[in-house]
Motif scaffolding. Structure first.
Motif, PDB file in Angstrom:
ATOM      1  N   THR A  79       9.208 -81.765  21.309  1.00 32.14           N
ATOM      2  CA  THR A  79      10.375 -81.563  20.453  1.00 32.14           C
ATOM      3  C   THR A  79      11.646 -81.670  21.275  1.00 32.14           C
ATOM      4  O   THR A  79      11.894 -80.851  22.174  1.00 32.14           O
ATOM      5  N   GLN A  80      12.446 -82.686  21.001  1.00 28.52           N
ATOM      6  CA  GLN A  80      13.711 -82.905  21.691  1.00 28.52           C
ATOM      7  C   GLN A  80      14.900 -82.473  20.831  1.00 28.52           C
ATOM      8  O   GLN A  80      15.952 -82.129  21.356  1.00 28.52           O
ATOM      9  N   ASN A  81      14.732 -82.507  19.537  1.00 29.96           N
ATOM     10  CA  ASN A  81      15.825 -82.207  18.608  1.00 29.96           C
ATOM     11  C   ASN A  81      15.972 -80.702  18.430  1.00 29.96           C
ATOM     12  O   ASN A  81      15.049 -80.014  18.002  1.00 29.96           O
ATOM     13  N   ASP A  82      17.165 -80.148  18.740  1.00 30.84           N
ATOM     14  CA  ASP A  82      17.388 -78.708  18.636  1.00 30.84           C
ATOM     15  C   ASP A  82      17.173 -78.194  17.220  1.00 30.84           C
ATOM     16  O   ASP A  82      16.744 -77.053  17.023  1.00 30.84           O
ATOM     17  N   SER A  83      17.464 -79.037  16.214  1.00 33.15           N
ATOM     18  CA  SER A  83      17.318 -78.569  14.833  1.00 33.15           C
ATOM     19  C   SER A  83      15.862 -78.281  14.485  1.00 33.15           C
ATOM     20  O   SER A  83      15.576 -77.476  13.600  1.00 33.15           O
ATOM     21  N   TYR A 128      22.239 -75.445  12.322  1.00 36.04           N
ATOM     22  CA  TYR A 128      21.928 -76.747  11.713  1.00 36.04           C
ATOM     23  C   TYR A 128      21.714 -76.654  10.198  1.00 36.04           C
ATOM     24  O   TYR A 128      21.130 -77.553   9.599  1.00 36.04           O
ATOM     25  N   LYS A 136      16.597 -66.521  18.422  1.00 37.08           N
ATOM     26  CA  LYS A 136      16.854 -67.936  18.732  1.00 37.08           C
ATOM     27  C   LYS A 136      16.588 -68.805  17.492  1.00 37.08           C
ATOM     28  O   LYS A 136      17.346 -69.740  17.209  1.00 37.08           O
ATOM     29  N   LEU A 169      19.516 -71.131  15.692  1.00 32.54           N
ATOM     30  CA  LEU A 169      19.394 -72.573  15.496  1.00 32.54           C
ATOM     31  C   LEU A 169      19.367 -72.956  14.027  1.00 32.54           C
ATOM     32  O   LEU A 169      19.964 -73.967  13.630  1.00 32.54           O
ATOM     33  N   LEU A 228      13.702 -77.047  16.679  1.00 32.01           N
ATOM     34  CA  LEU A 228      13.232 -75.919  17.487  1.00 32.01           C
ATOM     35  C   LEU A 228      13.276 -74.606  16.720  1.00 32.01           C
ATOM     36  O   LEU A 228      12.572 -73.658  17.075  1.00 32.01           O
TER      37      LEU A 228
END
Length: 637
Positions: A225-229, A266, A258, A262, A231
């Motif tokens: 998972t690279q996309n913060d949304s 988003y 956390k 997030l 996470l």
């Protein structure tokens, strides 16, 4: 001579006209097809403003759309809009319309695919509505059709959604479906679906109270998972795992916070609402009034936002309904134009047939005249020469065909071996598992531990076999990625030995790694790790109890020479010649009856060669065996 030239000239004129007429007719056919296709795409674009090739991605084809398939696509795309805005009744109605058109073209690959997509989409809505009866009916149709027509991507997706709905049943079928989907989406690197598979694996293992395995899949989800949304949901699931283990709230409070941060950042209102509700319950229970007040405000804000979004969606759906009705009429007009185009094509075909008859008549007449002319010019010798050349070419082609058939037979023989060896570990695991399940109350703890060890051994054997098979197949079809970098060989070996030493301990075998730190070389990390693992596994397999295995590396002229030596039963000179050929059936049992396929060493040879090295083996029967391979210290070229 003048007459002959005159005849040849007439023949060439007629032939040229024939070709021109044929090409002109074909061009017109292509024009109507292209015009139809462009009309299809421009129509859909005007409705949905989709990105280029979006419809072709759904159909998985670049060929011309038939009107029935076009309507099916239209209804599916329209239904998707309703589904995304939670108007499920309208969406299901449109999906059923798509089914009516796609099921009418059962021989068309496009129609087959559209039917599966429609069934799968309806099942997803049934999932949202928690309608188990209709969900099972539609998802089973999607699974049956995807298996029948061999659409692997749709089968993996259908398995995934079946698992989502029935995840808490914890059956062998659920595990099998989920494993297939996980393997497929991982192999195809479709990370959105792979992430969903990992989270379901997490839930499945939590239901079995195997929390350590559940955590592994949570960690894997983070890794891809690279996309913060995205996470936000992962942190939420990580916190849930800790909470289900009854760990102290302080150990997972940060994960909940956390996730909340997030999801708010988003605008993921549903997740923010779930997290704030969880925290609200916990803070109330702790009498933490400050945090309770703050979270209460967030929870109320999320509920209000979701209510506002729901109202906006209703307005949007009303506008979409009106636009779709208009476009349905446009689709009907397109069908009429398609019929008109077919009539024009038939007329062109009829004219072409008439022209062909005239051409045939004149051609036969000219051919008779030319035939006698060719005889008088003694062209027979040239024809005989050409025939001989063709015969030689045919002989070469026949020889090549026989060689290819032999290669195919070898491949079939190879995969037959693999299929046979896969059965044995499966049967062992299934048999032992069934016995333990049936005799649980009668078995002692020591017996259960013993059977579990046997299950582990069979599973490990099966896993190694599948891993080797996957690596080998990638090398054969050219899909193996070669990514060499400068790595420390010491770290690679130590990481592999962490697992291998546990396997060796079952036979009380010691493994000594005499490799210094900072032994850097230029290679592909995964390939060389596989080589070290397979050769060392072989050494353990053919070394007797209380034996010894040594691994060392030396730097010689910008090349690292790695040797793995054991004091096992050794290999005869005759068998050494067979070791690295996967297409020949050669395998022997280990000192404790361990079975193998001979595939691992063939993979080792392929990987070492790809990395620019060589591999060889020396052995004394009954005394020892030493496998040696080389890898470059620096990038070649």
């Amino acid at each position: 001579m003048f007459r002959m030239r005159y005849l040849i000239t007439i023949f060439l004129i007629i032939l040229s006209y024939s070709v021109f007429s044929q090409e002109r007719t074909i061009d017109k056919v292509h024009y109507f097809e292209e015009k139809s296709l462009n009309s299809d795409l421009s129509l859909l674009k005007s409705i949905f403003n989709f990105k280029p090739n979006e419809v072709r991605i759904i159909l998985n084809t670049n060929r011309m759309l038939k009107p029935s398939n076009l309507k099916a696509v239209f209804y599916i795309l329209s239904a998707n809009i309703y589904k995304e805005h939670f108007n499920y009744d309208s969406a299901i109605s449109l999906y059923n319309n798509a089914l009516n058109y796609s099921l009418a073209e059962t021989k068309s690959k496009k129609a087959q695919r559209l039917a599966i997509i429609a069934y799968l989409s309806i099942a997803k809505i049934d999932h949202q509505l928690n309608d188990s009866v209709n969900f099972n009916k539609n998802i089973e149709r999607a699974i049956t059709l995807s298996e029948q027509y061999k659409f692997d991507d749709l089968k993996a997706e259908a398995y995934l959604y079946y698992t989502k709905f029935h995840i808490y049943k914890n059956t062998n079928q659920i595990q099998s479906y989920l494993n297939y989907s996980t393997e497929y989406f991982g192999r195809m690197q479709i990370y959105s679906e792979l992430r969903a598979c990992y989270l379901l694996q997490n839930i499945l293992f939590q239901s079995k109270k195997e929390y350590a395995k559940a955590k592994i899949y949570i960690d894997k989800s983070f890794d891809i998972t690279q996309n913060d949304s995205l996470l936000a949901n992962l942190f939420y699931n990580k916190a849930l795992l800790s909470e289900n283990q009854n760990l102290p709230f302080e150990s997972y409070e940060e994960d909940y916070l956390k996730a909340l941060e997030l999801s708010r950042k988003y605008n993921i209102h549903e997740t923010a609402k779930k997290v704030s509700f969880k925290l609200l319950k916990i803070y109330k229970k702790q009498n933490n009034f400050k945090q309770t007040f703050e979270i209460q405000l967030i929870y109320k804000a999320m509920k209000d936002s979701l209510s506002k979004i729901s109202s906006q969606k209703k307005i949007f759906l009303a506008n979409i309904q009106n636009e779709i009705s208009i476009k349905e009429n446009t689709i009907t007009d397109l069908e009429s134009k398609e019929i008109e185009n077919k009539i024009k094509l038939k007329n062109y075909e009829r004219n072409r047939e008439l022209l062909n008859l005239l051409i045939i008549f004149f051609s036969i007449s000219l051919i008779i005249a030319l035939y006698y002319f060719i005889l008088t010019q003694n062209y027979n010798k040239k024809i005989i020469k050409k025939n001989k050349e063709l015969e030689k070419s045919n002989e070469k082609l026949q020889k090549t065909k026989l060689e290819l058939e032999e290669v195919g037979k070898n491949k079939d023989r190879f995969f037959s071996i693999i299929a046979h060896d896969l059965r044995s570990p499966f049967n062992s695991v299934l048999g032992l598992s069934e016995y333990i399940s049936d005799s649980m109350e009668e078995l002692e703890k020591e017996d259960i531990l013993k059977f579990n060890q046997l299950i582990y051994t069979s599973s490990k054997s099966l896993y190694n076999l599948l891993e080797n098979l996957l690596d080998w197949s990638k090398t054969q079809i050219g899909q193996l990625k070669f990514q060499p970098e400068l790595f420390d060989l010491y770290e690679i070996v130590q990481k592999e030995l962490a697992v291998l030493k546990m396997i060796a301990a079952n036979k009380n075998i010691t493994i000594q790694a005499e490799i210094e730190k900072n032994t850097f070389a230029y290679f592909d990390r995964e390939m060389i790790a596989t080589v070290v693992r397979n050769i060392t596994n072989n050494a353990i397999k053919f070394t007797k109890t209380n034996g010894n295995i040594k691994i060392n590396a030396q730097n010689k002229q910008s090349t690292i020479i790695v040797s793995i030596e054991d004091n096992g039963i050794g290999i005869s000179a005759e068998n050494i010649k067979k070791l690295f050929n996967a297409e020949k059936e050669f395998t022997t049992n280990g000192t404790n009856g361990e079975k193998g396929t001979g595939l691992g060493l063939a993979i080792c040879r392929e990987f070492v060669i790809i990395n620019g090295g060589n591999i060889e083996v020396t052995s004394e029967v009954g005394k020892r065996s030493t496998f040696t391979f080389s890898i470059p210290c620096t990038k070649k070229g």
